[in-house]
Motif scaffolding. Structure first.
Motif, PDB file in Angstrom:
ATOM      1  N   ILE A   1      -8.592  -0.955  -1.827  1.00 38.02           N
ATOM      2  CA  ILE A   1      -9.844  -1.062  -1.071  1.00 38.02           C
ATOM      3  C   ILE A   1      -9.675  -2.037   0.092  1.00 38.02           C
ATOM      4  N   ALA A   2      -8.984  -3.170  -0.172  1.00 32.77           N
ATOM      5  CA  ALA A   2      -8.767  -4.151   0.895  1.00 32.77           C
ATOM      6  C   ALA A   2      -7.984  -3.501   2.031  1.00 32.77           C
ATOM      7  N   ALA A   3      -6.929  -2.754   1.675  1.00 33.66           N
ATOM      8  CA  ALA A   3      -6.118  -2.100   2.706  1.00 33.66           C
ATOM      9  C   ALA A   3      -6.956  -1.094   3.478  1.00 33.66           C
ATOM     10  N   ALA A   4      -7.826  -0.355   2.777  1.00 34.25           N
ATOM     11  CA  ALA A   4      -8.649   0.661   3.440  1.00 34.25           C
ATOM     12  C   ALA A   4      -9.625   0.005   4.415  1.00 34.25           C
ATOM     13  N   ILE A   5     -10.171  -1.169   4.007  1.00 35.97           N
ATOM     14  CA  ILE A   5     -11.093  -1.869   4.913  1.00 35.97           C
ATOM     15  C   ILE A   5     -10.340  -2.335   6.159  1.00 35.97           C
ATOM     16  N   MET A   6      -9.106  -2.818   5.964  1.00 36.41           N
ATOM     17  CA  MET A   6      -8.296  -3.232   7.116  1.00 36.41           C
ATOM     18  C   MET A   6      -8.086  -2.053   8.069  1.00 36.41           C
ATOM     19  N   VAL A   7      -7.865  -0.850   7.516  1.00 38.79           N
ATOM     20  CA  VAL A   7      -7.602   0.325   8.350  1.00 38.79           C
ATOM     21  C   VAL A   7      -8.755   0.564   9.321  1.00 38.79           C
TER      22      VAL A   7
ATOM     23  N   ALA B   1      -3.116  -0.704  11.737  1.00 40.85           N
ATOM     24  CA  ALA B   1      -4.011   0.096  10.893  1.00 40.85           C
ATOM     25  C   ALA B   1      -3.214   1.156  10.146  1.00 40.85           C
ATOM     26  N   ALA B   2      -2.244   1.772  10.847  1.00 41.29           N
ATOM     27  CA  ALA B   2      -1.442   2.823  10.209  1.00 41.29           C
ATOM     28  C   ALA B   2      -0.627   2.254   9.058  1.00 41.29           C
ATOM     29  N   VAL B   3      -0.088   1.034   9.249  1.00 43.53           N
ATOM     30  CA  VAL B   3       0.703   0.430   8.169  1.00 43.53           C
ATOM     31  C   VAL B   3      -0.185   0.168   6.947  1.00 43.53           C
ATOM     32  N   PHE B   4      -1.406  -0.330   7.213  1.00 48.05           N
ATOM     33  CA  PHE B   4      -2.317  -0.571   6.079  1.00 48.05           C
ATOM     34  C   PHE B   4      -2.734   0.742   5.417  1.00 48.05           C
ATOM     35  N   LEU B   5      -2.807   1.802   6.221  1.00 46.08           N
ATOM     36  CA  LEU B   5      -3.138   3.110   5.647  1.00 46.08           C
ATOM     37  C   LEU B   5      -2.065   3.523   4.650  1.00 46.08           C
ATOM     38  N   ALA B   6      -0.775   3.294   5.041  1.00 47.34           N
ATOM     39  CA  ALA B   6       0.323   3.615   4.125  1.00 47.34           C
ATOM     40  C   ALA B   6       0.190   2.798   2.849  1.00 47.34           C
ATOM     41  N   LEU B   7      -0.201   1.509   3.005  1.00 47.09           N
ATOM     42  CA  LEU B   7      -0.356   0.661   1.820  1.00 47.09           C
ATOM     43  C   LEU B   7      -1.440   1.211   0.901  1.00 47.09           C
ATOM     44  N   SER B   8      -2.560   1.658   1.486  1.00 45.23           N
ATOM     45  CA  SER B   8      -3.633   2.164   0.620  1.00 45.23           C
ATOM     46  C   SER B   8      -3.206   3.475  -0.046  1.00 45.23           C
ATOM     47  N   PHE B   9      -2.375   4.278   0.647  1.00 44.21           N
ATOM     48  CA  PHE B   9      -1.830   5.486   0.010  1.00 44.21           C
ATOM     49  C   PHE B   9      -0.999   5.118  -1.214  1.00 44.21           C
ATOM     50  N   VAL B  10      -0.154   4.059  -1.081  1.00 39.94           N
ATOM     51  CA  VAL B  10       0.665   3.624  -2.224  1.00 39.94           C
ATOM     52  C   VAL B  10      -0.240   3.203  -3.379  1.00 39.94           C
ATOM     53  N   GLY B  11      -1.322   2.492  -3.033  1.00 39.35           N
ATOM     54  CA  GLY B  11      -2.248   2.053  -4.073  1.00 39.35           C
ATOM     55  C   GLY B  11      -2.834   3.227  -4.837  1.00 39.35           C
TER      56      GLY B  11
END
Lengths: 497, 226
Positions: B23-29, B38-48
């Motif tokens: 959720i934190a990563a998605a909010i950052m996106v 934003a794209a890097v955080f999107l990848a992180l939220s995908f991993v989550g």
């Protein structure tokens, strides 16, 4: 997969084959007029396969459901197959001139139309939510490419708006599907009904459970995008104005018909028990009233013809929803299926009417280069034939007898009265009167305004042919409504049994 | 006994941690102005999300999530951003963001209320084997009741032979231990129609993409009448 499954899927498979064949034929046929006529001729294949299933010539005539219940080729689906194929043939004939002017990618334009129709054929036959979702995507993606096909600013804006909003609507629809799957454990429409009857019902909540209530609202909201009703109506005027006019004609008829078909199927199959019918009847009644009022009020101030037709299509979707809201369970007098039957008749009649109007406008704007209402000034003198054709289309949209537009409104409003929705019928009639203001403005421009330039307008033969066919439909099915009403009744028997 | 030391305690701790991270990563996106970050955080939220799939015993979906979303989609986004200049300026602040936040919060609240108030039927409370097969994602012909009332598919569609070893094991543990064969079976059986239709969607997107990318020459006049 058995041979019987292949028979049930044969119209869709044939349609796919036709689409791919047109891409290849494009390499060899240099006269693009011939290519368009070839495509229309090849539509006979899916039509023959659909006729075969209707009359049960080849294959098992008793089993209509196949592929583990994910597809059903019942008469309800076949009714819409016939309607969609008819619309497609008319649209391609009417677009011949547009296709020729493209100078390249003509085959792709036709193929995209055909692929979108393949999705619609699947959509009306699918009886399983994941198949329905994928078929919906197959109808939307080519339609977005078609909307952006002209590639000027307005057209690209139309394509982008269409694809982004359609993705959002798909997400909403998927949320509904997920909740239904989580609650009932199945995505098969018939199995959902069985499971909902088994599960405990909380009678204080509509639909017996918050989960089902939420799911139904989300599913209806997702399809509202394709039906072009409130709350997903805002894309309609922009997309109609920006996209090539044949594409707007295609979207306003075929796309709308398939969306209504799938909504009627889902509602009567999965949520068809008497209590649930009463619950979603109220939902659709509210949406119908909102769409009629919104569409008509905003159409009043439009000066661009295509934008005006965009708002008018929202209003008409509202009239069609009146038929959906007049559910069988609430009907006290007359035929129980009058509501959905009326909607099917309305969809067919509206298809003829709107195609007539759109193609008359194409024929005129090919000459005048404008889509403003003022460009119609003095059309009665500049081209008496087009003037008459467009006038018949417009008075059918307005709903003046003896056109099909009047008859279909009469059928859905009387169905609403018979099922206890008198208030909705009143709103519908008031809205029809309001709509006279803007529809009659078009007629006034045709006959009572002086043209700036009184050179004659001569239309190209194919587009004139398409317009005339549609106008003949408007007159014929208005004069002899039982032709379609009987067909719709036959189609609904299986669905409501 | 301390719950945190049991297997389910660890799983639920991992779930909450991953959820927070996702959720934190998605909010950052959606809040970052630099779209590359934003794209890097999107990848992180995908991993989550993939980790959550693993925690739910859906290992196949988890692997696909990493392969397709983290591996392909994120890279595609990164490449697209590299083609566009002025990355560091980022996107314009969204004027409708307060409306967007309100709408999102309302939707979240609606989903939370609905999810909390719905009487989700648990597998164990069901008596109809078909319904349970539906809930566990197993639509195969033969069912076998395990000792604790849960019903698990044993025959993997083949009714002529005895239950396989892994199927028996599943019946004893009562867990959807091995979802990959089930998914594979479903894709070519019950869900073959949507599976094949996706092929057509891809054809349509290819044709549409080509037609829209065509050269600028020989344009038809962009007149009002399409």
């Amino acid at each position: 997969m058995t041979v019987q499954d292949l028979w049930l899927l044969s119209p869709e498979i044939a349609m796919t084959g036709v689409a791919i064949a047109i891409v290849f034929a494009d390499f060899f046929i240099s006269n693009k007029r011939t290519l368009a006529y070839l495509a229309v001729g090849l539509l006979a294949l899916p039509l023959l396969f659909s006729l075969n299933i209707w009359f049960g010539v080849v294959g098992d005539t008793t089993a209509t459901s196949g592929l583990f219940g994910s597809i059903v080729a019942d008469r309800f689906a076949l009714f819409f197959h016939f309607l969609l194929l008819g619309i497609t043939a008319t649209v391609i004939i009417g677009s011949v001139q547009y296709i020729e002017r493209l100078k390249e990618f003509e085959g792709e334009f036709i193929a995209l139309v055909l692929l979108s129709v393949t999705g619609m054929l699947l959509l009306v036959s699918a009886r399983e939510l994941i198949s329905i979702y994928v078929a919906l995507e197959l109808t939307a993606l080519p339609a977005a490419a078609l909307a952006a096909f002209r590639r000027d600013n307005l057209s690209v804006e139309a394509g982008l708006k269409f694809i982004i909003l359609s993705a959002v609507a798909s997400a909403v629809l998927l949320y509904g599907i997920v909740f239904i799957y989580g609650y009932t454990g199945t995505t098969n429409l018939a199995a959902i009904l069985v499971r909902l009857n088994d599960l405990p019902v909380d009678s204080s909540v509509p639909f017996g459970s918050y989960g089902v209530l939420f799911a139904v609202v989300m599913i209806v909201a997702g399809f509202a995008f394709k039906m072009a009703v409130v709350p997903w109506q805002m894309w309609v005027p922009d997309v109609y104005q920006g996209s090539p006019t044949p594409v707007a004609a295609f979207l306003s008829t075929a796309s709308k018909a398939s969306a209504f078909a799938v909504v009627i199927r889902i509602m009567y199959t999965s949520f068809g028990s008497v209590d649930l019918q009463q619950d979603w009847s109220a939902l659709f009644a509210v949406l119908a009233a909102a769409s009629m009022v919104f569409g008509n009020l905003l159409a009043l101030s439009q000066t661009n013809l295509k934008r005006l037709l965009g708002y008018s299509t929202i209003a008409h979707a509202g009239y069609m929803l009146v038929g959906v809201a007049a559910v069988a369970a609430n009907t006290s007098s007359g035929s129980a299926i009058a509501g959905p039957q009326g909607t099917m008749y309305y969809l067919a009649g509206y298809a003829f009417t709107n195609l007539a109007v759109f193609f008359a406008i194409i024929a005129i704007s090919n000459r005048t280069g404008s889509n403003e209402i003022s460009s119609l000034n003095g059309l009665g003198k500049r081209s008496p034939l087009l003037g008459v054709l467009l006038t018949v289309g417009v008075i059918s949209l307005l709903g003046i007898p003896p056109t099909v537009g009047f008859m279909s409104k009469a059928v859905v409003f009387s169905a609403a009265v018979n099922s206890g929705l008198l208030w909705l019928a009143v709103i519908g009639v008031v809205n029809s009167v309001v709509s006279a203001f803007y529809y009659l403005r078009i007629v006034r421009a045709i006959y009572f305004e002086e043209p700036k330039d009184d050179s004659r307008i001569t239309a190209d033969v194919p587009v004139l042919f398409a317009t005339s066919v549609a106008v003949v439909g408007v007159a014929l099915f208005g004069a002899v409504p039982w032709l379609i009403l009987r067909l719709a009744e036959k189609s609904l028997e299986l669905l409501l049994a | 006994m301390n719950d945190a030391f049991t297997a389910s305690g660890i799983v639920s701790a991992a779930f909450w941690l991953t959820s927070l991270l996702t959720i934190a990563a998605a909010i950052m996106v959606v809040t970052l102005h630099d779209i590359f970050k934003a794209a890097v955080f999107l990848a992180l939220s995908f991993v989550g999300v993939a980790v959550i799939f693993f925690l739910l015993n859906a290992e196949f979906v988890g692997v696909v999530q990493i392969l397709v979303y983290v591996g392909a989609v994120s890279i595609l986004i990164a490449f697209s951003i590299m083609m566009i200049s002025d990355v560091s300026h980022g996107s314009q602040p969204n004027r409708g963001r307060y409306v967007a936040v309100t709408v999102s919060a309302l939707v979240l609240a609606a989903i939370a209320v609905v999810a909390y108030n719905t009487n989700w039927t648990l597998n164990s409370s069901l008596e109809d084997p078909n319904a349970i097969a539906g809930l566990t994602g197993q639509f195969l012909e033969e069912e076998y009741a395990s000792g604790d009332g849960r019903i698990v598919d044993l025959y993997a569609g083949d009714t002529t032979t005895a239950p396989s070893e892994w199927a028996l094991q599943r019946a004893q543990t009562g867990v959807l231990a091995d979802s990959t064969p089930t998914i594979g079976g479903l894709l070519v059986r019950e869900f073959v129609l949507p599976f094949e239709t996706i092929g057509l969607v891809i054809v349509a997107s290819l044709i549409g993409g080509l037609a829209l990318m065509r050269g600028r020459r020989n344009e038809p006049e962009a007149r009002g009448g399409g």
